[in-house]
Design an enzyme around this catalytic site. Structure first.
Site, PDB file in Angstrom:
ATOM      1  CB  THR A  39      -0.932   0.000   1.226  1.00 17.67           C
ATOM      2  OG1 THR A  39      -1.785  -1.132   1.163  1.00 17.67           O
ATOM      3  CG2 THR A  39      -1.783   1.261   1.263  1.00 17.67           C
ATOM      4  CG  HIS A  42      -0.594   0.450  -4.533  1.00 16.36           C
ATOM      5  ND1 HIS A  42      -0.427   0.183  -5.880  1.00 16.36           N
ATOM      6  CD2 HIS A  42      -0.930  -0.735  -3.960  1.00 16.36           C
ATOM      7  CE1 HIS A  42      -0.643  -1.107  -6.105  1.00 16.36           C
ATOM      8  NE2 HIS A  42      -0.935  -1.678  -4.962  1.00 16.36           N
TER       9      HIS A  42
END
Length: 341
Positions: A39, A42
């Protein structure tokens, strides 16, 4: 204090910030280590700008020690080793009302929606803080959050002793799922094309195969006398991974969807019909999962030392992110303890 601040796609800066004094019901933590996860990558790539604003402090996998306790904050003491469960549910949505606050419709996820753990001093509500055993190394403790993900995933799959389990995708979460499932007595096969990840898995006792050179379905059928796997975990995020996870399953087998797929995938629904398969989503974790993760890491059931590939000083945050996206590493940690000295 020092903080890793997201300024935009591929633009991380280490900045000096003033520590925030704890208010009522809060504690201030001197952060020791933070892990970098998918994450976070990202965010680094600019894919989550709709949730992560400019000048945001990111990160959510962490360990540290209590530095200050605010008024009304009970049960925690200065100097105590802790980690943080970085989820703040709204308490009012349909999921929260059903006791499923970990999938709150309006979740405030620390490190995404509000300031996170990549800062040497972090002030958080006490209800998010969990104590750690004093003899648990703090670098190992930084793995508690991803281990909690794996614990939740394995529970969703209802894995039990002697189950045949296939984990498709051998990144950190995939390897942790394989480790947790094996700890329950399951017979585990990891499917991963990257040789470094397969080597890490092999060194911690998890059998791993390359799907580009191995007929995975045939191998699973051979291991199970043609029956197939009881549970498959899709952790690769790829279309091919979805197909493999479906094809390896036995009658009434369970597919646990762990990876975040950014686009819809084709799924062989005829096989779901024909074999009465089940598809289960698995997102985040509940507090019991974090408690179990702490126990597993502290007991040595999770081979933390073998899974931590690199520890970088906070000043090298950008290089740490680049190393993770380049491959050849498993878990990469940032050492924030220098910012507390």
């Amino acid at each position: 204090m020092k903080a890793v601040v997201y300024r935009g796609a591929r633009d991380l800066r280490v900045e000096e910030r003033a520590p925030e004094a704890p208010g009522r019901g809060q504690v201030r933590i001197e952060v020791a280590y933070t892990g970098i996860c998918g994450t976070d990558l990202h965010i680094y790539h600019g894919d989550m700008d709709a949730r992560v604003g400019a000048s945001a402090i990111i990160g959510h996998e962490m360990s540290g020690r209590i530095a200050a306790v605010g008024e009304g904050a009970t049960g925690l003491t200065v100097g105590q080793a802790v980690t943080v469960m970085p989820t703040r549910p709204c308490g009012e949505c349909a999921a929260c009302r059903r006791g499923l606050s970990h999938i709150c419709h309006s979740m405030n996820f620390l490190g995404i929606d509000s300031p996170g753990a990549m800062q040497s001093s972090w002030t958080v509500p006490t209800d998010l803080v969990l104590p750690l055993p004093e003899d648990l190394p703090l670098d190992h403790a930084a793995l508690v959050e991803p281990v909690a993900v794996a614990v939740h995933d394995v529970r969703r799959g209802n894995v039990s002793a002697d189950d045949q389990v296939v984990v498709v995708g051998g990144g950190p979460v995939g390897v942790l799922i394989a480790t947790v499932a094996r700890g329950r007595g399951a017979r585990v096969l990891l499917v991963e094309p990257d040789p470094f990840r397969r080597d890490v898995a092999g060194r911690i006792g998890v059998q791993a195969v390359d799907p580009t050179t191995t007929d995975v379905v045939a191998l699973v059928n051979d291991r199970t006398d043609g029956a197939g796997a009881d549970v498959a975990f899709e952790v690769s995020g790829s279309a091919g991974g979805v197909a493999t996870a479906v094809d390896v399953l036995t009658t009434r087998g369970r597919l646990v969807m762990v990876a975040i797929h950014p686009r819809p995938r084709e799924v062989n629904l005829h096989r779901f019909f024909w074999r009465e398969l089940e598809l289960l989503g698995a997102r985040l974790y509940q507090r019991d999962d974090v408690v179990e993760a702490i126990r597993l890491v502290a007991s040595g059931a999770i081979p933390a030392r073998q899974l931590i590939s690199r520890v970088e000083p906070v000043e090298a945050a950008d290089a740490a992110f680049t190393a993770l996206e380049g491959g050849g590493v498993m878990k990469v940690l940032l050492d924030l303890s220098e910012g507390n000295r």
